[in-house]
Scaffold this motif. Structure first.
Motif, PDB file in Angstrom:
ATOM      1  N   LEU A  86       0.807  -1.214   0.000  1.00 18.17           N
ATOM      2  CA  LEU A  86       0.000   0.000   0.000  1.00 18.17           C
ATOM      3  C   LEU A  86       0.845   1.270   0.000  1.00 18.17           C
ATOM      4  CD1 LEU A  86      -2.972   0.712  -0.092  1.00 18.17           C
ATOM      5  CD2 LEU A  86      -2.990   0.808   2.404  1.00 18.17           C
ATOM      6  N   GLU A  87       1.965   1.265   0.721  1.00 21.64           N
ATOM      7  CA  GLU A  87       2.795   2.466   0.774  1.00 21.64           C
ATOM      8  C   GLU A  87       3.360   2.806  -0.604  1.00 21.64           C
ATOM      9  OE1 GLU A  87       5.611   1.523   3.855  1.00 21.64           O
ATOM     10  OE2 GLU A  87       4.453   2.603   5.361  1.00 21.64           O
ATOM     11  N   ASN A  88       3.718   1.782  -1.364  1.00 22.11           N
ATOM     12  CA  ASN A  88       4.196   2.044  -2.724  1.00 22.11           C
ATOM     13  C   ASN A  88       3.067   2.523  -3.628  1.00 22.11           C
ATOM     14  OD1 ASN A  88       7.011   1.325  -2.547  1.00 22.11           O
ATOM     15  ND2 ASN A  88       6.388  -0.808  -2.374  1.00 22.11           N
ATOM     16  N   ILE A  89       1.920   1.897  -3.529  1.00 21.50           N
ATOM     17  CA  ILE A  89       0.788   2.238  -4.399  1.00 21.50           C
ATOM     18  C   ILE A  89       0.314   3.659  -4.146  1.00 21.50           C
ATOM     19  CG2 ILE A  89      -1.651   1.692  -4.839  1.00 21.50           C
ATOM     20  CD1 ILE A  89      -0.869  -1.290  -4.349  1.00 21.50           C
ATOM     21  N   THR A  90       0.375   4.105  -2.891  1.00 24.43           N
ATOM     22  CA  THR A  90      -0.137   5.427  -2.533  1.00 24.43           C
ATOM     23  C   THR A  90       0.952   6.499  -2.475  1.00 24.43           C
ATOM     24  OG1 THR A  90       0.080   4.943  -0.169  1.00 24.43           O
ATOM     25  CG2 THR A  90      -2.025   4.389  -1.218  1.00 24.43           C
ATOM     26  N   PHE A  91       2.150   6.172  -2.908  1.00 25.83           N
ATOM     27  CA  PHE A  91       3.285   7.104  -2.911  1.00 25.83           C
ATOM     28  C   PHE A  91       3.596   7.635  -1.516  1.00 25.83           C
ATOM     29  CE2 PHE A  91       2.585   6.955  -7.412  1.00 25.83           C
ATOM     30  CZ  PHE A  91       3.869   7.026  -7.919  1.00 25.83           C
ATOM     31  N   ARG A  92       3.496   6.725  -0.542  1.00 28.24           N
ATOM     32  CA  ARG A  92       3.868   7.070   0.824  1.00 28.24           C
ATOM     33  C   ARG A  92       5.039   6.220   1.287  1.00 28.24           C
ATOM     34  NH1 ARG A  92      -2.446   7.209   1.754  1.00 28.24           N
ATOM     35  NH2 ARG A  92      -2.835   9.409   1.293  1.00 28.24           N
ATOM     36  N   THR A  93       5.841   5.789   0.345  1.00 30.90           N
ATOM     37  CA  THR A  93       7.032   5.000   0.660  1.00 30.90           C
ATOM     38  C   THR A  93       7.976   5.842   1.511  1.00 30.90           C
ATOM     39  OG1 THR A  93       6.791   3.977  -1.511  1.00 30.90           O
ATOM     40  CG2 THR A  93       8.843   3.567  -0.334  1.00 30.90           C
ATOM     41  N   THR A  94       8.470   5.260   2.588  1.00 28.41           N
ATOM     42  CA  THR A  94       9.383   5.969   3.478  1.00 28.41           C
ATOM     43  C   THR A  94      10.719   5.246   3.544  1.00 28.41           C
ATOM     44  OG1 THR A  94       8.834   4.746   5.495  1.00 28.41           O
ATOM     45  CG2 THR A  94       7.376   6.583   4.879  1.00 28.41           C
ATOM     46  N   GLY A  95      11.631   5.836   4.291  1.00 27.29           N
ATOM     47  CA  GLY A  95      12.919   5.201   4.509  1.00 27.29           C
ATOM     48  C   GLY A  95      12.835   3.953   5.352  1.00 27.29           C
ATOM     49  N   ASN A 536      11.391  10.078  -6.188  1.00 26.15           N
ATOM     50  CA  ASN A 536      12.450   9.117  -5.868  1.00 26.15           C
ATOM     51  C   ASN A 536      12.152   8.402  -4.561  1.00 26.15           C
ATOM     52  OD1 ASN A 536      14.009   9.659  -8.115  1.00 26.15           O
ATOM     53  ND2 ASN A 536      15.334  11.120  -7.066  1.00 26.15           N
ATOM     54  N   LEU A 537      12.627   7.162  -4.459  1.00 27.28           N
ATOM     55  CA  LEU A 537      12.564   6.466  -3.181  1.00 27.28           C
ATOM     56  C   LEU A 537      13.557   7.105  -2.213  1.00 27.28           C
ATOM     57  CD1 LEU A 537      12.569   2.713  -4.301  1.00 27.28           C
ATOM     58  CD2 LEU A 537      10.625   4.013  -3.432  1.00 27.28           C
ATOM     59  N   PRO A 538      13.199   7.227  -0.937  1.00 26.14           N
ATOM     60  CA  PRO A 538      14.175   7.724   0.043  1.00 26.14           C
ATOM     61  C   PRO A 538      15.186   6.635   0.379  1.00 26.14           C
ATOM     62  CG  PRO A 538      12.107   7.173   1.131  1.00 26.14           C
ATOM     63  CD  PRO A 538      11.869   6.983  -0.346  1.00 26.14           C
ATOM     64  N   ILE A 539      16.434   7.036   0.557  1.00 30.45           N
ATOM     65  CA  ILE A 539      17.442   6.072   1.006  1.00 30.45           C
ATOM     66  C   ILE A 539      17.007   5.525   2.367  1.00 30.45           C
ATOM     67  CG2 ILE A 539      19.843   5.819   1.774  1.00 30.45           C
ATOM     68  CD1 ILE A 539      20.627   7.892  -0.304  1.00 30.45           C
ATOM     69  N   PRO A 540      17.084   4.213   2.568  1.00 32.55           N
ATOM     70  CA  PRO A 540      16.623   3.633   3.838  1.00 32.55           C
ATOM     71  C   PRO A 540      17.238   4.322   5.055  1.00 32.55           C
ATOM     72  CG  PRO A 540      17.047   1.895   2.263  1.00 32.55           C
ATOM     73  CD  PRO A 540      17.510   3.166   1.617  1.00 32.55           C
ATOM     74  N   GLU A 541      16.428   4.495   6.078  1.00 36.47           N
ATOM     75  CA  GLU A 541      16.837   5.254   7.264  1.00 36.47           C
ATOM     76  C   GLU A 541      18.056   4.649   7.947  1.00 36.47           C
ATOM     77  OE1 GLU A 541      13.385   5.375   9.685  1.00 36.47           O
ATOM     78  OE2 GLU A 541      12.305   6.786   8.392  1.00 36.47           O
TER      79      GLU A 541
END
Length: 560
Positions: A86-95, A536-541
């Motif tokens: 869901l986070e990818n589909i809704t553009f809420r991908t985080t680190g 862009n995807l955020p670099i993992p935290e």
């Protein structure tokens, strides 16, 4: 030959996994097993065994779930309500998004293990190793490394480039490299394979010159937009065109006659395959293809305890690409054969997949798959079909829980055909070029849809949706556009209907048409704003915490 190679590299994969498969850093301690020293690499067979894990184990963490989450979820192909995607589909991908970290780790795993192989071959290759096999293995490693960096730069933008694992471990000031220099590194690596890989594979599934040329053509098509505004670099477009044409005319590859046959395990490494990840269902963990577990709508069709994809389905945006299927609430059908091979609609039959159901007496029976319709006469999902291969009995016993061995396509001939057409179109508004139309229409003819007499960018872009849905490609097509026309990419992505459908078949037991409309009971958000801040995807935290220097401004990579 294939089985011997796979059996012999299991121990190698385990040893090499020490490099990046364990721990939190994208580069960990290098392997210390004897495989990396002069006791190994004594024969051609050992060298080929050492490069074999590059075809599966190192890619596993990306292929497992992230490839369809990022490639299809972010690309607008999928909808979901509660799925891990869901986070990818809704553009809420985080680190902290799991599939984000899995992707970063997998790509740097490929890089790190490719570096190990290249460096060890140059140090330890014995006198009995022929130069051709040595260069072949180096070319395999450089191809894989270049491809991993292509995924990294397209997902994260500027990223660190390294070729020496020991040096990077000792560098506490590692910084990212500029997008332009990363692309130059990618093309140099893959170009090496066009020279040092053979025209025919040394073993089934191995890379060839044609795989390298086809992939390099695709890389040039994307690179043509890097640093541009509104139009693409003609030199790179021309390079993509020349390379693609050479593959088309001289590789001997040909389209499979039936699109649906591409996604059956029995057809692994078929005439259309230029490069695919090679999986085994019964090897060590990480050598199998696990995607059926996460895409199949039910355990009734996998025959095991998996089948966790019931929440995933095609978005309305994706379904609207099939000509005639979505017609504003009236019953529609489509001649496009790719739809049924990609997505299951209620009432669809699949003779080569079976399901477990209860008969009228409540007894469990196995029957040919008929995609079920809900009790209300409709379904809210166009479930995933592609890479869902069915039960063990449907596949000569080669299915276990989270384990199949269907290959993962990384490049097939249809892709080269569309790259070729787009390279010819270039910066023009349209083209009637006979060559571009010939190969573009070969893709459409196989799908059973009418040929076109001229081509626009939209024609090719939409065709790629239809041809490669659920192959992890769509997001990277948007990245290609974003390089030279970011606002157009934002506008398309922001207006995709990613909500749920209500799909009502004309016949729940043997449907030929469907009423497809937005689900009137769904009250959630269906479109999601996309812009520079979330493209862009955020670099993992955890990577940023361990290497704060990754926050610094990128610098050009210095080529030796």
């Amino acid at each position: 030959m294939k089985r011997k190679i796979y059996k012999s590299y299991i121990a190698i994969a385990t040893a090499l996994a020490l490099l990046t498969g364990c721990g939190d850093d994208f580069i960990n301690q290098p392997p210390t097993d004897s495989i990396v020293d002069a006791n190994f690499y004594k024969t051609d067979a050992q060298v080929l065994a050492a490069s074999a894990p590059l075809y599966n184990a190192v890619w596993f963490a990306y292929n497992d779930k992230a490839s369809h989450g990022i490639g299809d979820g972010r690309g607008g192909v999928l909808s979901a309500n509660y799925s891990y995607q869901l986070e990818n589909i809704t553009f809420r991908t985080t680190g902290a998004t799991a599939e984000n970290y899995a992707s970063w780790r997998a790509f740097y795993n490929v890089v790190g293990q490719s570096n190990v192989l290249i460096n060890n071959l140059n140090k330890y290759a014995g006198a009995d190793v022929t130069d051709g096999i040595k260069q072949h293995a180096i070319a395999e490693a450089r191809f894989m490394r270049g491809l991993a960096y292509a995924y990294l730069v397209q997902n994260y933008g500027a990223v660190p480039v390294f070729t020496d694992n020991i040096a990077i471990l000792q560098d506490t000031t590692v910084t990212r490299n500029t997008v332009e220099s990363v692309w130059e590194f990618i093309c140099r690596d893959i170009r090496y394979g066009t020279i040092h890989l053979p025209e025919t594979p040394v073993a089934k599934g191995r890379l060839t010159k044609w795989a390298a040329e086809g992939m390099l053509a695709k890389m040039y098509l994307t690179r043509a937009g890097v640093g541009q505004s509104g139009s693409r670099n003609q030199t790179y477009l021309d390079s993509a065109r020349v390379l693609a044409k050479d593959v088309i005319e001289n590789s001997g590859a040909s389209l499979m006659a039936d699109y649906e046959e591409l996604f059956k395990m029995k057809n692994n490494n078929n005439s259309e395959t230029l490069f695919a990840l090679q999986w085994v269902y019964n090897g060590d963990w990480g050598t199998q293809n696990s995607v059926q577990a996460f895409l199949a709508f039910s355990s009734s069709i996998t025959g095991t305890a998996d089948g966790w994809g019931g929440d995933l389905g095609a978005s309305i945006y994706m379904l609207s690409k099939y000509e005639g299927l979505v017609q504003n609430g009236i019953f529609g059908s489509t001649p496009d054969k790719r739809r049924k091979a990609s997505f299951m609609l209620p009432g669809d039959h699949y003779s080569y997949i079976h399901q477990q159901v209860l008969d009228n007496n409540g007894n469990s029976v196995i029957q040919e798959l008929v995609v079920p319709t809900g009790a209300s006469g409709y379904n809210t999902r166009a479930w995933i079909k592609k890479y869902v291969v069915g039960r063990a009995e449907d596949n000569d016993g080669k299915v276990l829980q989270q384990r199949t061995e269907i290959q993962t396509y990384m490049l097939r001939l249809a892709d080269v055909y569309l790259v070729y057409a787009e390279a010819i179109l270039g910066n023009n508004a349209s083209t009637s070029d006979a060559e571009a139309l010939k190969y573009f229409n070969m893709v459409r003819t196989r799908a059973g849809v009418p040929e076109k007499t001229s081509l626009t960018w939209d024609d090719i872009f939409n065709e790629r949706h239809l041809e490669f849905a659920m192959e992890g490609q769509m997001w990277y097509d948007f990245v290609r556009l974003h390089y030279y026309d970011p606002q157009r990419a934002y506008d398309i992505l922001s207006n995709q209907h990613r909500g749920f459908t209500r799909i009502t078949p004309d016949d729940p037991d043997a449907a030929t048409s469907w009423k497809i409309e937005p689900d009137p009971d769904y009250t959630g958000q269906t479109t999601f704003s996309v812009g520079d801040g979330n493209f862009n995807l955020p670099i993992p935290e955890n990577e940023l915490a361990k290497a704060p220097s990754l926050r610094r401004e990128p610098v050009p990579y210095v080529f030796q």
